[in-house]
Design a protein around this motif. Structure first.
Motif, PDB file in Angstrom:
ATOM      1  N   THR A 162       3.877  -2.202  -9.054  1.00 42.97           N
ATOM      2  CA  THR A 162       3.533  -1.603  -7.759  1.00 42.97           C
ATOM      3  C   THR A 162       3.755  -2.562  -6.587  1.00 42.97           C
ATOM      4  O   THR A 162       3.549  -2.096  -5.386  1.00 42.97           O
ATOM      5  CB  THR A 162       2.376  -0.619  -7.342  1.00 42.97           C
ATOM      6  N   SER A 163       3.846  -3.861  -6.919  1.00 49.28           N
ATOM      7  CA  SER A 163       3.630  -4.906  -5.897  1.00 49.28           C
ATOM      8  C   SER A 163       4.930  -5.678  -5.640  1.00 49.28           C
ATOM      9  O   SER A 163       5.187  -6.496  -5.043  1.00 49.28           O
ATOM     10  CB  SER A 163       2.615  -5.681  -5.863  1.00 49.28           C
ATOM     11  N   TYR A 164       5.690  -5.677  -6.875  1.00 52.73           N
ATOM     12  CA  TYR A 164       7.091  -6.237  -6.955  1.00 52.73           C
ATOM     13  C   TYR A 164       8.229  -5.384  -7.123  1.00 52.73           C
ATOM     14  O   TYR A 164       8.536  -4.974  -8.216  1.00 52.73           O
ATOM     15  CB  TYR A 164       6.947  -7.211  -8.374  1.00 52.73           C
ATOM     16  N   ASN A 165       8.674  -4.913  -6.143  1.00 55.07           N
ATOM     17  CA  ASN A 165       9.743  -3.965  -5.964  1.00 55.07           C
ATOM     18  C   ASN A 165      11.139  -4.251  -5.182  1.00 55.07           C
ATOM     19  O   ASN A 165      10.809  -5.032  -4.094  1.00 55.07           O
ATOM     20  CB  ASN A 165       8.799  -2.655  -5.331  1.00 55.07           C
ATOM     21  N   ASN A 166      12.150  -3.613  -5.472  1.00 54.49           N
ATOM     22  CA  ASN A 166      13.059  -3.530  -4.560  1.00 54.49           C
ATOM     23  C   ASN A 166      13.342  -2.211  -4.299  1.00 54.49           C
ATOM     24  O   ASN A 166      13.437  -1.287  -4.928  1.00 54.49           O
ATOM     25  CB  ASN A 166      14.323  -3.952  -5.403  1.00 54.49           C
ATOM     26  N   PHE A 167      13.131  -1.900  -2.795  1.00 54.18           N
ATOM     27  CA  PHE A 167      13.350  -0.860  -2.057  1.00 54.18           C
ATOM     28  C   PHE A 167      13.533  -1.451  -0.668  1.00 54.18           C
ATOM     29  O   PHE A 167      12.974  -1.289   0.266  1.00 54.18           O
ATOM     30  CB  PHE A 167      12.047  -0.251  -2.118  1.00 54.18           C
ATOM     31  N   TYR A 168      15.009  -1.575  -0.499  1.00 51.16           N
ATOM     32  CA  TYR A 168      15.526  -2.217   0.579  1.00 51.16           C
ATOM     33  C   TYR A 168      15.113  -1.419   2.000  1.00 51.16           C
ATOM     34  O   TYR A 168      15.234  -1.950   3.017  1.00 51.16           O
ATOM     35  CB  TYR A 168      17.006  -2.679   0.458  1.00 51.16           C
ATOM     36  N   GLU A 169      15.321  -0.205   1.940  1.00 50.46           N
ATOM     37  CA  GLU A 169      14.828   0.657   3.118  1.00 50.46           C
ATOM     38  C   GLU A 169      13.630   0.021   3.774  1.00 50.46           C
ATOM     39  O   GLU A 169      13.099   0.390   4.834  1.00 50.46           O
ATOM     40  CB  GLU A 169      14.571   2.173   2.681  1.00 50.46           C
ATOM     41  N   PHE A 170      12.663  -0.456   2.957  1.00 49.74           N
ATOM     42  CA  PHE A 170      11.395  -0.994   3.412  1.00 49.74           C
ATOM     43  C   PHE A 170      11.357  -2.354   3.610  1.00 49.74           C
ATOM     44  O   PHE A 170      10.151  -3.205   3.867  1.00 49.74           O
ATOM     45  CB  PHE A 170      10.077  -0.428   2.570  1.00 49.74           C
ATOM     46  N   ALA A 226       5.509  -2.486  -0.928  1.00 54.43           N
ATOM     47  CA  ALA A 226       4.292  -2.364  -1.043  1.00 54.43           C
ATOM     48  C   ALA A 226       3.573  -2.284   0.364  1.00 54.43           C
ATOM     49  O   ALA A 226       2.692  -1.784   0.605  1.00 54.43           O
ATOM     50  CB  ALA A 226       3.485  -3.300  -1.965  1.00 54.43           C
ATOM     51  N   LYS A 227       4.019  -3.252   1.216  1.00 55.98           N
ATOM     52  CA  LYS A 227       3.389  -3.605   2.539  1.00 55.98           C
ATOM     53  C   LYS A 227       3.759  -2.467   3.494  1.00 55.98           C
ATOM     54  O   LYS A 227       3.217  -1.828   4.481  1.00 55.98           O
ATOM     55  CB  LYS A 227       3.676  -4.871   3.183  1.00 55.98           C
ATOM     56  N   ASN A 228       5.122  -1.930   3.519  1.00 58.21           N
ATOM     57  CA  ASN A 228       5.498  -1.105   4.480  1.00 58.21           C
ATOM     58  C   ASN A 228       5.746   0.402   4.225  1.00 58.21           C
ATOM     59  O   ASN A 228       6.161   1.037   5.077  1.00 58.21           O
ATOM     60  CB  ASN A 228       6.938  -1.632   4.755  1.00 58.21           C
ATOM     61  N   ALA A 229       5.786   0.575   2.892  1.00 54.47           N
ATOM     62  CA  ALA A 229       6.186   2.226   2.503  1.00 54.47           C
ATOM     63  C   ALA A 229       5.030   3.205   2.780  1.00 54.47           C
ATOM     64  O   ALA A 229       5.314   4.416   2.651  1.00 54.47           O
ATOM     65  CB  ALA A 229       6.563   2.220   1.020  1.00 54.47           C
ATOM     66  N   GLU A 279       0.046   8.951 -12.491  1.00 53.06           N
ATOM     67  CA  GLU A 279      -0.342   9.536 -11.174  1.00 53.06           C
ATOM     68  C   GLU A 279       1.171   9.807 -10.703  1.00 53.06           C
ATOM     69  O   GLU A 279       2.113   9.557 -10.985  1.00 53.06           O
ATOM     70  CB  GLU A 279      -0.815   8.301 -10.275  1.00 53.06           C
ATOM     71  N   VAL A 280       1.009  10.171  -9.346  1.00 51.41           N
ATOM     72  CA  VAL A 280       2.303  10.662  -8.638  1.00 51.41           C
ATOM     73  C   VAL A 280       2.772   9.306  -8.122  1.00 51.41           C
ATOM     74  O   VAL A 280       2.160   8.439  -8.142  1.00 51.41           O
ATOM     75  CB  VAL A 280       1.975  11.442  -7.265  1.00 51.41           C
ATOM     76  N   LEU A 281       4.169   9.421  -8.019  1.00 48.81           N
ATOM     77  CA  LEU A 281       4.862   7.977  -7.760  1.00 48.81           C
ATOM     78  C   LEU A 281       4.457   7.515  -6.495  1.00 48.81           C
ATOM     79  O   LEU A 281       4.093   8.036  -5.357  1.00 48.81           O
ATOM     80  CB  LEU A 281       6.266   8.249  -7.675  1.00 48.81           C
ATOM     81  N   PRO A 282       3.604   6.089  -6.467  1.00 47.21           N
ATOM     82  CA  PRO A 282       3.762   5.466  -5.367  1.00 47.21           C
ATOM     83  C   PRO A 282       4.697   5.506  -4.517  1.00 47.21           C
ATOM     84  O   PRO A 282       5.982   5.198  -4.773  1.00 47.21           O
ATOM     85  CB  PRO A 282       2.964   4.151  -5.785  1.00 47.21           C
ATOM     86  N   ASN A 283       4.609   5.356  -2.937  1.00 44.40           N
ATOM     87  CA  ASN A 283       5.712   5.239  -2.173  1.00 44.40           C
ATOM     88  C   ASN A 283       6.544   4.228  -2.391  1.00 44.40           C
ATOM     89  O   ASN A 283       7.941   4.338  -2.570  1.00 44.40           O
ATOM     90  CB  ASN A 283       5.237   5.231  -0.749  1.00 44.40           C
ATOM     91  N   GLN A 284       6.097   3.091  -2.724  1.00 45.34           N
ATOM     92  CA  GLN A 284       7.062   1.855  -2.881  1.00 45.34           C
ATOM     93  C   GLN A 284       8.069   1.901  -4.354  1.00 45.34           C
ATOM     94  O   GLN A 284       8.722   1.240  -4.221  1.00 45.34           O
ATOM     95  CB  GLN A 284       6.283   0.641  -3.019  1.00 45.34           C
ATOM     96  N   ASN A 285       7.568   2.970  -5.023  1.00 39.29           N
ATOM     97  CA  ASN A 285       8.140   3.139  -6.306  1.00 39.29           C
ATOM     98  C   ASN A 285       9.290   4.216  -6.203  1.00 39.29           C
ATOM     99  O   ASN A 285       9.841   4.777  -7.255  1.00 39.29           O
ATOM    100  CB  ASN A 285       7.317   3.312  -7.516  1.00 39.29           C
ATOM    101  N   GLY A 286       9.490   4.899  -5.203  1.00 38.23           N
ATOM    102  CA  GLY A 286      10.369   5.933  -4.766  1.00 38.23           C
ATOM    103  C   GLY A 286      10.116   7.360  -4.882  1.00 38.23           C
ATOM    104  O   GLY A 286      10.919   8.184  -5.328  1.00 38.23           O
ATOM    105  N   ALA A 287       8.645   7.544  -4.233  1.00 38.30           N
ATOM    106  CA  ALA A 287       8.198   8.822  -3.907  1.00 38.30           C
ATOM    107  C   ALA A 287       8.955   9.483  -3.016  1.00 38.30           C
ATOM    108  O   ALA A 287       9.592   9.299  -2.412  1.00 38.30           O
ATOM    109  CB  ALA A 287       6.650   8.531  -3.313  1.00 38.30           C
TER     110      ALA A 287
END
Lengths: 231, 268
Positions: free
Chosen positions: B24-32, B40-43, B162-170
């Motif tokens: 949950t802290s090492y993600n590729n989610f370029y929208e953020f 993890a910081k911005n989502a 759990e439900v998906l954390p935002n940074q993982n594509g919720a």
């Protein structure tokens, strides 16, 4: 005026203080200290290998910018004492680039020479970075006083002008590494800093040349005071 | 989210699950943001309620589905999948969701529907990097119909129970475990059935580097790096040797037949 002079004097006094170099030395080691501690205590995030490789690369670039900033700062602020610190800052560029290269070959490649060769064939930007390291090596190796004497100041200075080429290679290495994802914001910051620092030198160089040309002209066709005025 | 262990073959690997913190802290989610730590910081700005997914294109039952209805559409299962990023790192993640095929069957594709396109949310108000020129937004991905119908292809609503954390594509995302991670589009708002191969975000950005199929394949390198090995995140620290990457990320038995007779070098 008087306050300004006093202030400048005190900055010079600080720089000339016997503790100035040890303090700089310790400060320059702080990033390394943090990385070492972070690696030991597992605080470098999910991918510590990648973190170390990138952080040591970042610090190499930062110290390179600092080295290149010494001369412009010295001239613009009229603080000749700054020159005392330049060599040490320059050597820290080498220190961090060695760590950078070591982190890559060790943590990413496990010192597997065949893998490294294959990786370089795939990623030519590594070769650009490596040539920057190679060019920096003779500069680090000739940084002690006896080398300057043995080479003669003129040749020594000519050799150390290589740092401008190294700065270009370092930027290209960073730019190319980021190019895959069109991610240039940080590259642009470093390019701007290095551009200003090298641009300042070009302007100085052009000005000196113009003055020299003016002086030469003055010498050929002496007109009353004109040669002097050009200066 | 309550979920039973999946009975789908290959869906539960016994490998050591990646730490929740790393996943949950090492993600590729370029929208953020393009940095691994940015999502993890911005989502936190992402608003996941209310949420609807629009089903459109060549289907008999198009329409807008609320997240609640989607979640109830089939029983939630736990799937422990390997995740292989195209960048050369990997994780093992326990997802919660159900086979995408359940949704596809429900909306009844028309006979000429050959592909499924997945569109992610692109909201410049809550996603600070939508508008950056890194990619052509919204993020789009696609699968061939038979890939979409493979039972391993997961519509995920949660992870680690759990439900998906935002940074993982919720709140709802795709997970296609035998393909590079970027094929698994996050924060889905549209699923479209088409007769033509959809354009995908990374393919548009660099067609010679990211193909439509993007199956994990140690024999087909990325033009700029080797895909033969991978770094398993969180495995034995700094001095761990990289692992060998497996064909189809180790799901060869389940998916190889989808590509029988295809030149996987050409269709990378």
């Amino acid at each position: 005026m008087a306050a300004g002079t006093a202030k400048r004097l005190s900055v010079a006094a600080l720089l000339l203080h016997p503790a100035a170099k040890p303090v700089l030395f310790v400060a320059a080691l702080l990033p390394f200290g943090w990385l070492f501690y972070g690696a030991l205590t597992n605080q470098l995030g999910a991918n510590p290998a990648e973190y170390l490789i990138r952080a040591t690369g970042d610090w190499t670039l930062r110290f390179l910018c600092l080295t290149l900033a010494v001369t412009p700062l010295r001239v613009i602020t009229g603080t000749p004492a700054l020159a005392r610190l330049r060599r040490m800052i320059g050597l820290f560029v080498y220190f961090y680039v060695v760590l950078h290269l070591l982190s890559y070959s060790w943590f990413d490649m496990g010192f597997d020479v065949a893998d490294i060769a294959k990786d370089i064939a795939k990623r030519p930007f590594i070769l650009v970075g490596f040539s920057g390291f190679l060019l920096l090596t003779p500069l680090a190796a000739t940084s002690f006083n006896r080398a300057v004497k043995a080479m003669g100041a003129r040749r020594w200075q000519a050799l150390h002008k290589l740092v401008y080429v190294i700065a270009g290679l370092a930027l290209l290495h960073f730019f190319w590494m980021r190019a895959g994802k069109h991610n240039f914001a940080e590259v642009a910051v470093y390019a701007a800093i290095i551009g200003v620092l090298l641009g300042w030198r070009l302007v100085q160089y052009a000005r000196k040349k113009r003055v020299a040309a003016g002086a030469a002209q003055g010498a050929l066709r002496p007109r009353k005071g004109s040669g002097q005025q050009a200066l | 989210i309550a979920a039973a262990k999946s009975a789908v073959p290959g869906a539960v690997t016994m490998e050591k699950v990646t730490d929740y913190k790393d996943a949950t802290s090492y993600n590729n989610f370029y929208e953020f943001g393009t940095d691994k730590s940015d999502p993890a910081k911005n989502a936190h700005t992402l608003k996941t309620t209310p949420w609807t997914v629009e089903i459109e294109g060549l289907v008999k039952k198009p329409g807008k589905y609320s997240l609640e209805d989607l979640m109830k559409l089939s029983a939630q299962e736990e799937r422990i999948y390997r995740l292989r990023c195209v960048e050369g790192w990997s994780m093992v993640i326990p997802w919660v969701g159900y086979s995408l095929s359940k949704l596809v069957e429900k909306v009844e594709p028309q006979g000429n529907a050959k592909f499924v396109e997945f569109i992610s949310l692109a909201d410049p108000k809550t996603m600070p990097f939508v508008g950056s020129r890194v990619l052509d937004w919204p993020y789009a991905e696609g699968l061939r119909m038979d890939e979409a119908m493979n039972p391993l292809t997961l519509l995920a609503f949660g992870m680690y129970g759990e439900v998906l954390p935002n940074q993982n594509g919720a709140p709802v995302r795709l997970v296609v475990p035998w393909k590079y991670g970027f094929k698994s589009a996050k924060s889905l708002v549209k699923i479209r059935f088409t007769d033509k191969e959809p354009q995908t975000a990374w393919n548009k950005a660099a067609a010679n580097e990211y193909g439509f199929y993007s199956n994990v394949n140690p024999q087909v390198d990325h033009p700029r790096w080797s895909q033969a090995t991978e770094r398993r995140i969180g495995e034995d620290g700094l001095f761990a040797k990289k692992r060998k990457t497996l064909m189809f990320n180790g799901y060869e038995a389940q998916v190889a037949q989808l590509y029988a007779g295809m030149d996987l070098k050409k269709n990378f």
